[in-house]
Design a protein around this motif. Sequence first.
Motif, short mmCIF file in Angstrom:
data_model
loop_
_atom_site.label_atom_id
_atom_site.label_comp_id
_atom_site.label_asym_id
_atom_site.label_seq_id
_atom_site.Cartn_x
_atom_site.Cartn_y
_atom_site.Cartn_z
N PRO A 219 0.83 -1.21 0.00
CA PRO A 219 0.00 0.00 0.00
C PRO A 219 0.87 1.26 0.00
O PRO A 219 1.86 1.34 0.72
CB PRO A 219 -0.80 -0.13 1.29
N VAL A 220 0.47 2.23 -0.81
CA VAL A 220 1.24 3.46 -0.94
C VAL A 220 0.30 4.66 -1.05
O VAL A 220 -0.89 4.51 -1.33
CB VAL A 220 2.16 3.43 -2.19
N SER A 221 0.86 5.84 -0.84
CA SER A 221 0.14 7.09 -1.06
C SER A 221 1.04 8.05 -1.83
O SER A 221 2.27 8.01 -1.70
CB SER A 221 -0.27 7.74 0.27
N GLY A 222 0.41 8.92 -2.60
CA GLY A 222 1.13 9.97 -3.30
C GLY A 222 0.49 11.31 -3.01
O GLY A 222 -0.73 11.44 -3.00
N VAL A 223 1.31 12.31 -2.73
CA VAL A 223 0.83 13.66 -2.44
C VAL A 223 1.53 14.60 -3.40
O VAL A 223 2.76 14.68 -3.43
CB VAL A 223 1.14 14.06 -0.98
N ALA A 224 0.74 15.32 -4.22
CA ALA A 224 1.35 16.17 -5.25
C ALA A 224 0.42 17.31 -5.62
O ALA A 224 -0.80 17.20 -5.48
CB ALA A 224 1.67 15.33 -6.48
N PRO A 225 0.98 18.41 -6.12
CA PRO A 225 0.16 19.52 -6.60
C PRO A 225 -0.27 19.28 -8.04
O PRO A 225 0.22 18.35 -8.71
CB PRO A 225 1.12 20.71 -6.52
N ALA A 226 -1.16 20.12 -8.53
CA ALA A 226 -1.50 20.10 -9.94
C ALA A 226 -0.27 20.51 -10.75
O ALA A 226 0.52 21.37 -10.33
CB ALA A 226 -2.65 21.05 -10.22
N LEU A 227 -0.09 19.89 -11.91
CA LEU A 227 1.05 20.19 -12.77
C LEU A 227 0.56 20.67 -14.13
O LEU A 227 -0.41 20.12 -14.67
CB LEU A 227 1.92 18.94 -12.96
N LEU A 228 1.21 21.68 -14.66
CA LEU A 228 0.91 22.16 -16.00
C LEU A 228 2.02 21.68 -16.93
O LEU A 228 3.19 21.98 -16.72
CB LEU A 228 0.83 23.69 -16.02
N LEU A 229 1.63 20.92 -17.95
CA LEU A 229 2.58 20.39 -18.92
C LEU A 229 2.36 21.07 -20.26
O LEU A 229 1.22 21.27 -20.70
CB LEU A 229 2.43 18.88 -19.08
N SER A 230 3.46 21.41 -20.91
CA SER A 230 3.36 22.10 -22.19
C SER A 230 2.84 21.18 -23.28
O SER A 230 2.28 21.64 -24.28
CB SER A 230 4.74 22.65 -22.59
N GLU A 231 3.00 19.89 -23.10
CA GLU A 231 2.55 18.94 -24.11
C GLU A 231 2.37 17.57 -23.47
O GLU A 231 3.16 17.17 -22.60
CB GLU A 231 3.59 18.85 -25.24
N VAL A 232 1.33 16.86 -23.86
CA VAL A 232 1.12 15.49 -23.41
C VAL A 232 0.74 14.65 -24.62
O VAL A 232 0.27 15.17 -25.63
CB VAL A 232 0.02 15.37 -22.33
N GLU A 233 0.94 13.36 -24.49
CA GLU A 233 0.57 12.43 -25.55
C GLU A 233 -0.48 11.46 -25.01
O GLU A 233 -0.31 10.89 -23.94
CB GLU A 233 1.80 11.66 -26.04
N LEU A 234 -1.55 11.31 -25.75
CA LEU A 234 -2.64 10.42 -25.36
C LEU A 234 -2.88 9.40 -26.43
O LEU A 234 -2.52 9.58 -27.60
CB LEU A 234 -3.93 11.23 -25.12
N GLN A 235 -3.51 8.31 -26.04
CA GLN A 235 -3.95 7.32 -27.01
C GLN A 235 -5.36 6.87 -26.64
O GLN A 235 -5.79 7.01 -25.49
CB GLN A 235 -3.00 6.12 -27.04
#
Length: 274
Positions: A219-235
């Motif tokens: 079991p794990v947890s992740g804590v992070a802010p929103a990130l703005l990326l200049s480019e993403v790739e989707l499929q």
Amino acid sequence: RLEGERLVARGETRTFAHKLQERILPAGLDVYDDPSQRSVDTPHGTRELWGHFRVDDEGVSTQRCDLVKDGVLVGFLQSRKPTPHAKGSNGHGRHDGVQPVMARMGNLFIQPTPGAAAKDRASLEAELLSRAKAGGHKHALIVEHIRAGETSTDSYDFQVFKGELSEVYLVEVATGERRRVRDLELIGTPLSVMQRIVAFGDESGVDYGSCFAESGAVPVSGVAPALLLSEVELQQKSSSGFHEPLLPPPFADDGSRGRHGGPHERGRRRRDEE
């Protein structure tokens, strides 16, 4: 990719093995893992953390492990197995109770460096549309939730990752109108995507899950802010799945077999009766 054993194991790509004290993230971001932390305060209240434990599975007390400071790689998760960068454990040896122990994450934090220029949600969205317009794009994307993801660090495989998106909005750059879209997956290569982070938020969200690796699921947890990326790739995500047939196979109701099935079936019934 920051687990100590992967720095020395055969067949591993060792993505960050030779990048200690080098920049791997944009300036202004810290990354650390702290299994000793039980909870975290968010704008939506206090959230418990699944990756909390006091002593790891090798009997070592947990401690905060700094991984990235101001975008620069400074450390790795360590079990008792020595690596070229550390001779001792920092309390991250974990397993599922069956598989061999190895260094694993607990509570992973991605946080703005103190004094860094973090932005609120409205500013991030405004910059998103501004950058999309400047780039000549008709649409921008807002990803609210990622349900799960996977990656491979084996040198035989392609070094890519995939994230299963569960809430995505397509935004018209000209009007700001949003439309929810479905069946998309986030893909890319880790090193290139990290260099596309151009801004980050001032509020953190919390993610829960089970992390699967050679030492099993933990079991794990992740804590992070929103990130703005200049480019993403989707499929496009495959929307097909297995469904039980609505009708039996054609041979199952072959008239030549009669009401009681074929000769093999009748023979089995006869033996059962005897």
